[in-house]
Design a protein around this motif. Sequence first.
Motif, PDB file in Angstrom:
ATOM      1  N   GLU A 211       5.727  12.232  64.169  1.00 15.61           N
ATOM      2  CA  GLU A 211       5.152  10.884  64.183  1.00 15.61           C
ATOM      3  C   GLU A 211       6.054   9.862  63.496  1.00 15.61           C
ATOM      4  O   GLU A 211       5.685   8.691  63.356  1.00 15.61           O
ATOM      5  CB  GLU A 211       3.781  10.885  63.510  1.00 15.61           C
ATOM      6  CG  GLU A 211       2.742  11.741  64.220  1.00 15.61           C
ATOM      7  CD  GLU A 211       2.431  11.258  65.632  1.00 15.61           C
ATOM      8  OE1 GLU A 211       2.574  10.056  65.905  1.00 15.61           O
ATOM      9  OE2 GLU A 211       2.055  12.099  66.474  1.00 15.61           O
TER      10      GLU A 211
ATOM     11  N   ILE B 199       1.982   9.203  57.013  1.00 18.34           N
ATOM     12  CA  ILE B 199       2.684  10.359  57.570  1.00 18.34           C
ATOM     13  C   ILE B 199       3.612  11.013  56.548  1.00 18.34           C
ATOM     14  O   ILE B 199       4.394  11.902  56.897  1.00 18.34           O
ATOM     15  CB  ILE B 199       3.464   9.991  58.844  1.00 18.34           C
ATOM     16  CG1 ILE B 199       4.561   8.964  58.560  1.00 18.34           C
ATOM     17  CG2 ILE B 199       2.521   9.501  59.931  1.00 18.34           C
ATOM     18  CD1 ILE B 199       5.530   8.784  59.725  1.00 18.34           C
TER      19      ILE B 199
ATOM     20  N   LEU C 229      -1.547   7.508  63.905  1.00 13.71           N
ATOM     21  CA  LEU C 229      -0.981   8.694  64.568  1.00 13.71           C
ATOM     22  C   LEU C 229      -0.791   8.441  66.053  1.00 13.71           C
ATOM     23  O   LEU C 229      -1.406   7.559  66.631  1.00 13.71           O
ATOM     24  CB  LEU C 229      -1.882   9.900  64.333  1.00 13.71           C
ATOM     25  CG  LEU C 229      -2.111  10.275  62.878  1.00 13.71           C
ATOM     26  CD1 LEU C 229      -3.096  11.416  62.767  1.00 13.71           C
ATOM     27  CD2 LEU C 229      -0.788  10.631  62.191  1.00 13.71           C
TER      28      LEU C 229
END
Length: 384
Positions: free
Chosen positions: A45, A59, A384
Motif C-alpha cells: 500500500e 500503513i 487502504l
Amino acid sequence: MTAKVVVLGAGYAGAGAINQLEEELDSTTELTWVSDTDYHLVLHESHRCIRDPSVQENITIPVEEIKSPSTRFIQSEVVDLHVDDQTVELADGDTIDYDYVLVTLGSQTAYYGIDGMRENSLTLKSLDDALEVHQAVKTAAKDATRNDPAKVVVGGAGLSGIQSAGEIAKFRDEHRAPIDIYLVEALDEIFPGNDPEVQGALRKRLQEADIEIMTDDPIVEATEDAIHFDEGDPLSYDVFLWTGGITGRDALDGADLEKEHNRVNADATFQTSDDRVFAIGDSAIIEQNDNPAPPTAQAAWQAAEVAGKNVARAIENRPMKRWTHKDKGTVISIGDKAVAHDVMGVPINTFGSFPAENLKKLIAARWIADITSWKRAMTAWSDL
C-alpha cells in the motif's frame, strides 16, 4: 541452555515470523528482532503515499505494537552475516550472536545493468522512496503548464508499476495538474506472464485513467532527462520511476550461502545451505516443485507462519514442516479502482468495481489486524 534466535527485517515475512515465533518459543529462548526501521511498512500500500503522504500514518505499524515485551528489538542496518561465526554484523560495528537466524531482509531494486538507470531513476522499495516520488511529481506539476505538461514515466508494468501509475493519475486528477503519464514495459504486454484476461482488464482501466502504455521495447539507457529504447525514439521525462525488478540486499553479499542474484536459496522448510540459517520473503528463492515461490506479500505471509514453527522445531530437533505456496488470487489497484483475478472461492475469474475495491482493502486490513488488532485495521481502512 538458552537458544538465541535472531530475525532480520521488519517486512511482511519478518513481522509475521515474529508473531509466530513468540507463540512457538518458550521462555528459555532469547528472541531478537533487527530492522533498520522501527516500524513495519505495509509495502503493497506504499504507492498510496505518492498521491497523499498522510497515508503513511496508517500503513506504518510501530514494532512495539507488533512484538511482545520479551522480544528484544534492535534498530540498526544489517551489513553482513557471518555463518561460520554465527554472528550478524550491524552498521555501527556491533555484532549479534545467534544459534538460529531467520533472514527476512526483503529485496532491493534490480537495474539489470542498464546504463544510467541506477543514477537517474527513483524507486519504490520504502516509505522514504514513496515520499520522494510524491515530492518529485508535485514539484514537476508545479513547474508545468497546460501547453507544456510535466512528463512522468513509470518503468516496469508489473504490480508495483501499475499501482504507482494509478496513484500518479489520481494525484493529477485531484489537483488538476498538467501531467502526462507513461507506463513503459519491455515485454509485449503489461502485467507480464499473467492471464490475458486480467492483462486486458488492467489495460482498460489504465487507459481510462489517461495513462499512455508503451510495450515491447526495452529501455537500454537512462539519462538525466530521457530514457532511450532499443528501437523507438527517446522519451523525455521530468520524473522517472523504475519498478522493473528485484535483487537481494547488499548485506548478503559476503554471506557464505548458496545464492542467486543475492537472494538466498532455501528448500521448502526454509533451511538454506547452512542448517542454522533460514530465509523467507523476497530475501529467498524458495524451492517449490517446478517454480520457486513468487516474491509477493501473499507468499511472505504464508511462509512466515511455517518458518516460525520450523525454527522452533529445529531448536527441539524435531522434523520440520514443508511449505507449499497457495495462490489465493491477485488484486491490483489503479487509483481508487481495482481489478481482482483468480480469487480463491470466487466463481468469476476476473472482476472489478466495488467488490474488487473492497477486497483490496480487506486484504490489507486483515494483515494489519493479524499483526496488531482489528481496531487499528479499521482506523486504516479509508487509506487502504
